[in-house]
Design a protein around this motif. Sequence first.
Motif, mmCIF file in Angstrom:
data_model
loop_
_atom_site.group_PDB
_atom_site.id
_atom_site.type_symbol
_atom_site.label_atom_id
_atom_site.label_comp_id
_atom_site.label_asym_id
_atom_site.label_seq_id
_atom_site.Cartn_x
_atom_site.Cartn_y
_atom_site.Cartn_z
ATOM 1 N N TYR A 98 -0.991 9.013 7.209
ATOM 2 C CA TYR A 98 0.707 8.962 7.050
ATOM 3 C C TYR A 98 0.819 9.464 5.650
ATOM 4 O O TYR A 98 1.437 10.515 5.312
ATOM 5 C CB TYR A 98 1.399 7.887 7.221
ATOM 6 C CG TYR A 98 2.681 7.910 6.532
ATOM 7 C CD1 TYR A 98 3.868 8.627 7.430
ATOM 8 C CD2 TYR A 98 3.213 7.167 5.631
ATOM 9 C CE1 TYR A 98 5.043 8.664 6.889
ATOM 10 C CE2 TYR A 98 4.320 7.426 5.080
ATOM 11 C CZ TYR A 98 5.372 8.248 5.745
ATOM 12 O OH TYR A 98 6.728 8.251 5.225
ATOM 13 N N MET A 99 0.115 8.810 4.650
ATOM 14 C CA MET A 99 0.327 9.243 3.224
ATOM 15 C C MET A 99 -0.493 10.610 2.910
ATOM 16 O O MET A 99 0.263 11.590 2.274
ATOM 17 C CB MET A 99 -0.402 8.347 2.260
ATOM 18 C CG MET A 99 0.226 6.925 2.418
ATOM 19 S SD MET A 99 -0.032 5.882 0.895
ATOM 20 C CE MET A 99 -2.016 5.500 1.171
ATOM 21 N N GLU A 100 -1.216 11.195 3.620
ATOM 22 C CA GLU A 100 -1.939 12.347 3.576
ATOM 23 C C GLU A 100 -0.947 13.353 3.976
ATOM 24 O O GLU A 100 -0.833 14.612 3.425
ATOM 25 C CB GLU A 100 -3.418 12.227 4.319
ATOM 26 C CG GLU A 100 -4.029 13.676 4.126
ATOM 27 C CD GLU A 100 -4.553 13.840 2.557
ATOM 28 O OE1 GLU A 100 -4.479 15.179 2.222
ATOM 29 O OE2 GLU A 100 -4.789 12.993 1.880
ATOM 30 N N ARG A 101 -0.281 13.262 5.034
ATOM 31 C CA ARG A 101 0.673 14.013 5.558
ATOM 32 C C ARG A 101 2.188 14.178 4.688
ATOM 33 O O ARG A 101 2.607 15.089 4.877
ATOM 34 C CB ARG A 101 1.335 13.585 6.934
ATOM 35 C CG ARG A 101 0.237 13.671 8.145
ATOM 36 C CD ARG A 101 0.751 13.095 9.634
ATOM 37 N NE ARG A 101 1.532 12.107 9.678
ATOM 38 C CZ ARG A 101 1.063 10.973 10.011
ATOM 39 N NH1 ARG A 101 -0.319 11.014 10.397
ATOM 40 N NH2 ARG A 101 2.060 9.801 10.184
ATOM 41 N N ARG A 140 0.888 -1.205 -0.045
ATOM 42 C CA ARG A 140 0.056 -0.148 -0.067
ATOM 43 C C ARG A 140 0.913 1.363 -0.031
ATOM 44 O O ARG A 140 0.555 2.438 -0.680
ATOM 45 C CB ARG A 140 -1.136 -0.040 1.259
ATOM 46 C CG ARG A 140 -1.899 1.051 1.113
ATOM 47 C CD ARG A 140 -3.243 0.966 2.014
ATOM 48 N NE ARG A 140 -4.024 2.009 1.944
ATOM 49 C CZ ARG A 140 -5.134 1.830 1.416
ATOM 50 N NH1 ARG A 140 -5.284 0.695 0.489
ATOM 51 N NH2 ARG A 140 -6.099 2.749 1.445
ATOM 52 N N LEU A 141 1.877 1.276 0.811
ATOM 53 C CA LEU A 141 2.952 2.361 0.773
ATOM 54 C C LEU A 141 3.894 2.427 -0.372
ATOM 55 O O LEU A 141 4.576 3.365 -0.533
ATOM 56 C CB LEU A 141 3.777 2.165 1.941
ATOM 57 C CG LEU A 141 2.854 2.635 3.554
ATOM 58 C CD1 LEU A 141 3.459 2.029 4.673
ATOM 59 C CD2 LEU A 141 2.473 4.094 3.524
ATOM 60 N N GLY A 142 3.968 1.282 -1.035
ATOM 61 C CA GLY A 142 5.102 1.469 -2.227
ATOM 62 C C GLY A 142 6.458 1.304 -1.651
ATOM 63 O O GLY A 142 7.336 1.827 -2.226
ATOM 64 N N CYS A 143 6.619 0.623 -0.578
ATOM 65 C CA CYS A 143 8.067 0.628 0.299
ATOM 66 C C CYS A 143 8.092 -1.022 0.251
ATOM 67 O O CYS A 143 7.555 -1.881 0.014
ATOM 68 C CB CYS A 143 8.094 1.158 1.268
ATOM 69 S SG CYS A 143 7.181 0.544 2.765
ATOM 70 N N PRO A 160 7.185 6.495 11.631
ATOM 71 C CA PRO A 160 6.016 7.512 11.705
ATOM 72 C C PRO A 160 4.777 7.130 11.608
ATOM 73 O O PRO A 160 3.848 7.894 11.688
ATOM 74 C CB PRO A 160 6.555 8.264 10.567
ATOM 75 C CG PRO A 160 7.123 7.266 9.651
ATOM 76 C CD PRO A 160 7.835 6.321 10.564
ATOM 77 N N ILE A 161 4.670 5.617 11.408
ATOM 78 C CA ILE A 161 3.082 5.152 11.497
ATOM 79 C C ILE A 161 2.971 4.317 12.574
ATOM 80 O O ILE A 161 3.775 3.355 12.505
ATOM 81 C CB ILE A 161 3.058 4.053 9.788
ATOM 82 C CG1 ILE A 161 3.552 4.999 8.538
ATOM 83 C CG2 ILE A 161 1.712 3.612 9.816
ATOM 84 C CD1 ILE A 161 3.703 4.089 7.550
ATOM 85 N N PRO A 162 1.872 4.624 13.313
ATOM 86 C CA PRO A 162 1.613 3.509 14.426
ATOM 87 C C PRO A 162 1.263 2.232 14.047
ATOM 88 O O PRO A 162 0.881 1.828 12.865
ATOM 89 C CB PRO A 162 0.410 4.213 14.800
ATOM 90 C CG PRO A 162 0.425 5.369 14.257
ATOM 91 C CD PRO A 162 0.836 5.332 13.130
ATOM 92 N N PHE A 163 1.733 1.187 14.720
ATOM 93 C CA PHE A 163 1.546 -0.216 14.463
ATOM 94 C C PHE A 163 1.451 -1.061 15.660
ATOM 95 O O PHE A 163 1.474 -0.378 16.788
ATOM 96 C CB PHE A 163 2.949 -0.796 13.831
ATOM 97 C CG PHE A 163 4.101 -0.681 14.951
ATOM 98 C CD1 PHE A 163 4.311 -1.911 15.666
ATOM 99 C CD2 PHE A 163 5.039 0.284 15.050
ATOM 100 C CE1 PHE A 163 5.512 -1.710 16.381
ATOM 101 C CE2 PHE A 163 5.940 0.206 15.520
ATOM 102 C CZ PHE A 163 6.332 -0.598 16.541
#
Length: 69
Positions: A50-53, A13-16, A30-33
Amino acid sequence: MSTLLNEKEAALRLGCSIYKLQKDRRIGSPIPFLKIGRSVRYQIEDIDAYMERQRFTSTMEYVGGRDDG
C-alpha cells in the motif's frame, strides 16, 4: 507465515491513527486485513505494498485524492 500486525502496530507503521484504520475498514479499506475472531490483523507485506502505491515523483501523478493505488 507472514508477519501480522495488530491495529496499533499497523497505525504506527503507516503514521496514522487507529481511528483512521477503523474508518477505512467501514468504508472499504485500501489495505487488506484479516479478521480473526474479534481481532483485526494486517499483513506487513500488504501495508508495505500500500505504501509503495502511494509513491509519486510529481504532483501530476497524484490523481485527485487517490489513496487506494
